[in-house]
Design an enzyme around this catalytic site. Structure first.
Site, PDB file in Angstrom:
ATOM      1  CE  LYS A   1      -1.819   2.597   3.038  1.00 38.40           C
ATOM      2  NZ  LYS A   1      -1.662   3.885   2.325  1.00 38.40           N
TER       3      LYS A   1
ATOM      4  CD  GLU B   1      12.923   3.404   8.392  1.00 36.66           C
ATOM      5  OE1 GLU B   1      12.860   4.237   9.328  1.00 36.66           O
ATOM      6  OE2 GLU B   1      12.952   3.712   7.196  1.00 36.66           O
TER       7      GLU B   1
ATOM      8  CB  CYS C   1      12.918   8.174   8.632  1.00 36.25           C
ATOM      9  SG  CYS C   1      13.797   7.168   7.459  1.00 36.25           S
TER      10      CYS C   1
ATOM     11  CD  GLU D   1      10.305  11.658  12.112  1.00 40.18           C
ATOM     12  OE1 GLU D   1       9.199  11.121  12.329  1.00 40.18           O
ATOM     13  OE2 GLU D   1      11.224  11.081  11.524  1.00 40.18           O
TER      14      GLU D   1
HETATM   15  P1  NAI Z   1       1.853   7.860   8.574  1.00 39.45           P
HETATM   16  O1  NAI Z   1       2.670   7.007   9.456  1.00 39.45           O
HETATM   17  O2  NAI Z   1       0.443   8.138   8.950  1.00 39.45           O
HETATM   18  O3  NAI Z   1       1.795   7.196   7.127  1.00 39.45           O
HETATM   19  C1  NAI Z   1       2.648   6.213   6.622  1.00 39.45           C
HETATM   20  C2  NAI Z   1       1.851   5.138   5.912  1.00 39.45           C
HETATM   21  O4  NAI Z   1       1.033   4.441   6.849  1.00 39.45           O
HETATM   22  C3  NAI Z   1       0.900   5.647   4.846  1.00 39.45           C
HETATM   23  O5  NAI Z   1       0.883   4.727   3.784  1.00 39.45           O
HETATM   24  C4  NAI Z   1      -0.441   5.636   5.564  1.00 39.45           C
HETATM   25  O6  NAI Z   1      -1.540   5.523   4.697  1.00 39.45           O
HETATM   26  C5  NAI Z   1      -0.320   4.412   6.415  1.00 39.45           C
HETATM   27  N1  NAI Z   1      -1.178   4.369   7.595  1.00 39.45           N
HETATM   28  C6  NAI Z   1      -1.669   5.407   8.314  1.00 39.45           C
HETATM   29  N2  NAI Z   1      -2.408   4.944   9.354  1.00 39.45           N
HETATM   30  C7  NAI Z   1      -2.359   3.596   9.297  1.00 39.45           C
HETATM   31  C8  NAI Z   1      -2.885   2.554  10.112  1.00 39.45           C
HETATM   32  N3  NAI Z   1      -3.610   2.813  11.198  1.00 39.45           N
HETATM   33  N4  NAI Z   1      -2.629   1.287   9.780  1.00 39.45           N
HETATM   34  C9  NAI Z   1      -1.867   1.008   8.701  1.00 39.45           C
HETATM   35  N5  NAI Z   1      -1.353   1.945   7.891  1.00 39.45           N
HETATM   36  C10 NAI Z   1      -1.577   3.224   8.185  1.00 39.45           C
HETATM   37  O7  NAI Z   1       2.615   9.190   8.339  1.00 39.45           O
HETATM   38  P2  NAI Z   1       1.983  10.593   7.856  1.00 39.45           P
HETATM   39  O8  NAI Z   1       0.696  10.880   8.529  1.00 39.45           O
HETATM   40  O9  NAI Z   1       1.944  10.563   6.392  1.00 39.45           O
HETATM   41  O10 NAI Z   1       3.070  11.600   8.394  1.00 39.45           O
HETATM   42  C11 NAI Z   1       2.982  12.078   9.737  1.00 39.45           C
HETATM   43  C12 NAI Z   1       4.344  12.200  10.343  1.00 39.45           C
HETATM   44  O11 NAI Z   1       4.961  10.924  10.410  1.00 39.45           O
HETATM   45  C13 NAI Z   1       5.333  13.034   9.554  1.00 39.45           C
HETATM   46  O12 NAI Z   1       5.222  14.376   9.844  1.00 39.45           O
HETATM   47  C14 NAI Z   1       6.636  12.464   9.998  1.00 39.45           C
HETATM   48  O13 NAI Z   1       7.021  13.061  11.207  1.00 39.45           O
HETATM   49  C15 NAI Z   1       6.329  11.020  10.233  1.00 39.45           C
HETATM   50  N6  NAI Z   1       6.731  10.172   9.091  1.00 39.45           N
HETATM   51  C16 NAI Z   1       7.839   9.438   9.218  1.00 39.45           C
HETATM   52  C17 NAI Z   1       8.270   8.680   8.168  1.00 39.45           C
HETATM   53  C18 NAI Z   1       9.494   7.865   8.270  1.00 39.45           C
HETATM   54  O14 NAI Z   1       9.995   7.397   7.266  1.00 39.45           O
HETATM   55  N7  NAI Z   1      10.016   7.638   9.443  1.00 39.45           N
HETATM   56  C19 NAI Z   1       7.576   8.666   6.894  1.00 39.45           C
HETATM   57  C20 NAI Z   1       6.378   9.428   6.878  1.00 39.45           C
HETATM   58  C21 NAI Z   1       6.000  10.177   7.941  1.00 39.45           C
END
Ligand code: NAI
Length: 790
Positions: A191, A265, A299, A396
């Site tokens: 996804k 991760e 990240c 972050e």
């Molecule tokens: P997120 O963690 O919500 O999204 C990442 C992925 O998880 C997306 O594909 C999303 O659709 C999916 N997702 C969201 N809720 C889920 C659930 N309950 N179960 C399964 N999948 C789910 O990150 P978001 O909202 O896009 O970004 C928010 C903050 O997260 C950012 O500001 C940043 O600080 C952090 N982030 C960190 C990342 C990393 O690589 N460590 C990458 C993206 C965001």
């Protein structure tokens, strides 16, 4: 007339736009909207949501929101394809992966432009970093497909993998997930992030183009609800997630007790440490790559600058001068340094956090260069005078914002670097090789770059310590996440005739000679009374009391963790030293074999021969791990030229170990010895029904020169003690062998601090339970990138 020298002085670039013609044509061909990619074909579009170019605000595509039914269809397709895909020879799978790599290269321009349109990252990065690394990842894993049989003997694919990726490196994260999964013989449902799904669809077309068997790769778009449906699906064997720590926690909770393999991760707040003797100009360029690469939406971004106080002002001045030159603007312009923030919601988050930091007293300086009038842009920002407790130092931000702090001594630098709940990466700048390696060893992070930053390669593992998650991606370490040992059937637990019963301070019913003492707990090298003051009767299979054991409580676990934390020097001792202690222990166990066998007979009712065999296996196991203590080597990964990438196997620190109820000796020894051989200090919850073998072990530890606190043993009710261990922030990893309910308790309780857990139903035959897998799980890999050459 403008002189050449004027041009060189102003360095005023013209615009150099990359053509988006092909990408636009591709998007136009899909103007009716994207369906999902299931079983080798695109489904008709469903309920559509908009995909927007963050640099302009313009809608560039419409994509279907994946429903539960879509997830079910995709998982079914992956399950159907699994049998034949996993049965293919490694070489045959390798050919598919090579083909994917080549076709990614053939389409690299389209993919790079599409990525920049969708995500807002500068074309220089998508073209020169993201897409080449995608191809590299598929090539590297094509090699693994051929080699797995030799390099991972006896391993098999996990099965159907649900993979959820974020928006910051859409295609690269896809490659990091799909390439190892396919190489190992798994099938996947991926996804992509709702903000950036487009390159995943372009990749799906490549899968069709190269003739990948239908169902091996399935892609379902959608938001968090779609991701949650994938996580919840019963027929998914593994979840691999990259994204926020918050969602990582939710996934840990949702998968607790389900037997799904999990790798996470998550976020980071990585330190960028600059010592007095660093090459400052290089360090400034390093900062540019650390925090302004991909607009800081990385990240492992070096988002906390820790700089020696004596050079701080000089460093800030150089940084500001450099920041003035950074060009923020149209991501498709080849001379742009900083592109667009992925979406308005992220831009708002960045603004909110920076303003909060300003209110807390940080001095915020925003680069003065022009920003485009429309679209999501944020200037490169430097915050100084940031307190360690400030929101800017803790959260972050995921934006182009650097929080700077100063230190006076190397110890203070290390303490500040580790003053975070995360542990993904670190960058260390000094010309002193001794200092560089010492600091790299002491920083708790999965990747450390010396005099460099943000380097990635498919041959190196990548992943975090602490709340940055667990599991690695890339290289041998990453591949292991997609393989499992063949399932061993489990033996139905022999019913324990009487439940655990507390007999406060009361002598047991008259039971004869066996009751010679009340076993205490073993904490910090001393026998201690349980905090509750209670003991419980240990019964033999006929219900006869054979002894009393201390009824340990949460308080005892906390004391044991404290004692174990104080014994962390064990991990710094030479492996040779640890081996000597284990050899000594093996010899002492052997010399008391009769006594241990008799105790087994008394507690479990085992036949004398069986008991004797269990002791002999335990002795062999002790010799085995004594032998391995100084042989579980790390590696030097073949990554980039002029870099030594050291993969070091580091002990977790403090490990919790919950022993199986059955097999009281061999279960205990098989778990505790590999953990301590690798340098961990352990808190062990002994078999609740047959604890006396573990308590007999105290004297073995005492006579084998094991330092105080390296092994701490608590007896009592497993569920309560295991939960306390899982919740305890001072426990870095937890192994638990027991019933599914217990696994669920432990995994759910560990969601808060995201510690790595290894939960297993008891194996049928402990005789086979030894080997590298135990050592791998008793360590975490730190990759240290060290440059060489002038
Ligand atoms: P997120 O963690 O919500 O999204 C990442 C992925 O998880 C997306 O594909 C999303 O659709 C999916 N997702 C969201 N809720 C889920 C659930 N309950 N179960 C399964 N999948 C789910 O990150 P978001 O909202 O896009 O970004 C928010 C903050 O997260 C950012 O500001 C940043 O600080 C952090 N982030 C960190 C990342 C990393 O690589 N460590 C990458 C993206 C965001």
């Amino acid at each position: 007339m403008t002189a050449v020298s004027d041009i060189l002085r102003t360095m005023d670039y013209g615009v150099a736009p990359e053509s988006d013609e092909h990408a636009r044509a591709w998007l136009a061909a899909h103007r009716d909207g994207f369906g999902h990619f299931i079983a080798g074909a695109f489904t008709p579009p469903g309920q559509l949501f908009d995909v927007v170019n963050p640099a302009t605000g313009e809608r560039i595509a419409r994509v279907s929101q994946g429903t539960t039914a879509d997830v079910e269809a995709a998982v079914a397709a992956a399950r159907k394809a699994l049998k034949s895909w996993s049965a293919l020879s490694g070489d045959a799978r390798a050919r598919h992966l090579y083909a994917l790599a080549r076709h990614v290269q053939k389409r690299e321009r389209l993919l790079a432009v599409l990525e920049s349109l969708d995500n807002g990252k500068p074309i220089r990065e998508s073209r020169d970093i993201d897409v080449p690394l995608v191809a590299r990842h598929f090539y590297h894993h094509a090699g693994w497909a051929s080699l797995i049989a030799d390099e991972f003997p006896g391993r098999k694919p996990v099965g159907v993998c649900g993979q959820i990726i974020p928006w910051n490196f859409p295609l690269l994260m896809l490659a990091w997930k799909i390439a190892p999964a396919l190489a190992a013989g798994n099938t996947v449902v991926l996804k992509p992030a709702e903000l950036t799904p487009l390159t995943a669809f372009a990749f799906a077309e490549i899968c069709v183009e190269v003739g990948l068997p239908p169902g091996v790769v399935n892609i379902v778009a959608g938001d968090g609800a779609t991701g949650a449906a994938l996580v919840a699906h019963d027929d998914v064997d593994k979840i691999a997630f990259t994204g926020s720590t918050e969602v990582g926690r939710a996934i840990r909770l949702a998968t607790a007790g389900t037997d799904k393999k999990l790798s996470l991760e998550l976020g980071g707040k990585s330190p960028f440490v600059v010592f007095e003797d660093a090459d400052l100009d290089s360090a400034v360029e390093g900062v540019v790559d650390a925090i302004w690469f991909n607009q800081g939406q990385v990240c492992c971004a070096g988002s906390r600058l820790l700089v020696a106080e004596s050079i701080a002002e000089r460093m800030y001045a150089k940084l500001r001068a450099r920041m003035e030159k950074l060009r923020v603007g149209d991501p498709l312009d080849k001379s742009i340094d900083v592109g667009a923030i992925v979406a308005p919601v992220q831009l708002e988050r960045i603004k909110r956090l920076v303003e909060a930091g300003e209110r807390e007293g940080a001095k915020v300086w925003r680069a003065p260069g022009p920003l485009p009038e429309r679209g999501c842009f944020y200037p490169p920002t430097l915050a100084t005078e940031v307190e360690p407790a400030s929101i800017l130092a803790r959260e972050e931000i995921f934006g182009p914002v650097l929080a700077a702090m100063t230190f006076r001594t190397p110890d203070e630098a290390i303490a500040l670097a580790n003053n975070t709940r995360y542990g993904l990466a670190a960058s260390v700048w000094t010309e002193n090789v001794n200092r560089a390696l010492e600091v790299a060893a002491k920083i708790k992070a999965g990747v450390v770059w010396i005099n460099s930053t943000n380097l990635f390669d498919a041959a190196s593992g990548f992943g975090g310590y602490r709340e940055s998650g667990f599991g690695r991606e890339g290289g041998r370490e990453g591949l292991a996440e997609y393989l499992v040992a063949p399932a061993t059937a489990t033996k139905p637990a022999k019913a324990v005739k009487a439940p655990l019963s507390a007999l406060p301070g009361r002598a047991p019913a008259p039971g004869g000679d066996a009751i010679d003492r009340t076993a205490k707990l073993y904490i910090g090298g001393k026998q201690t009374r349980p905090d509750s003051g209670y003991a419980y009767s240990v019964l033999d299979p006929d219900g006869k009391v054979v002894g009393l054991a201390g009824l340990g409580s949460r308080k005892d676990v906390r004391n044991a963790v404290e004692a174990a934390s104080k014994a962390k020097g064990w991990g710094a001792a030479t492996a040779h030293n640890r081996a000597q202690v284990l050899y000594f222990l093996a010899e002492n166990l052997e010399s008391r074999a009769d006594e241990f066998a008799a105790r087994l007979v008394a507690q479990t009712g085992a036949a004398a021969r069986e008991a004797r065999a269990e002791v002999e296996t335990a002795v062999r196991r002790a010799f085995y791990y004594a032998g391995f203590a100084d042989k579980y080597d790390g590696a030097v990964h073949a990554t980039k030229t002029r870099f030594v990438t050291l993969a070091m196997n580091e002990p977790w620190g403090v490990m919790g170990i919950v022993c199986p109820d059955q097999a009281p000796l061999i279960g205990f020894v098989s778990l505790v010895l590999p953990a301590i051989a690798m340098g961990n200090a352990v808190v062990v919850v002994a078999s609740a029904s047959h604890p006396l073998t573990a308590t007999d072990f105290y004297s073995l530890l005492d006579t084998s020169d094991a330092p105080a606190g390296v092994v701490n043993i608590v007896t009592g009710e497993a569920a309560t003690l295991a939960k306390t261990l899982a919740e305890h922030d001072g426990v870095d990893a937890l192994w638990c062998v027991g019933a599914r309910e217990l696994a669920k308790t432990v995994e759910a309780a560990s969601a808060a601090n995201l510690k790595a857990t290894w939960t297993r139903l008891p194996p049928r035959d402990w005789a086979d339970e030894q080997g590298r897998d135990y050592l791998r799980r008793a360590t975490q890999v730190k990759n240290i990138w060290t440059p060489y050459g002038e």
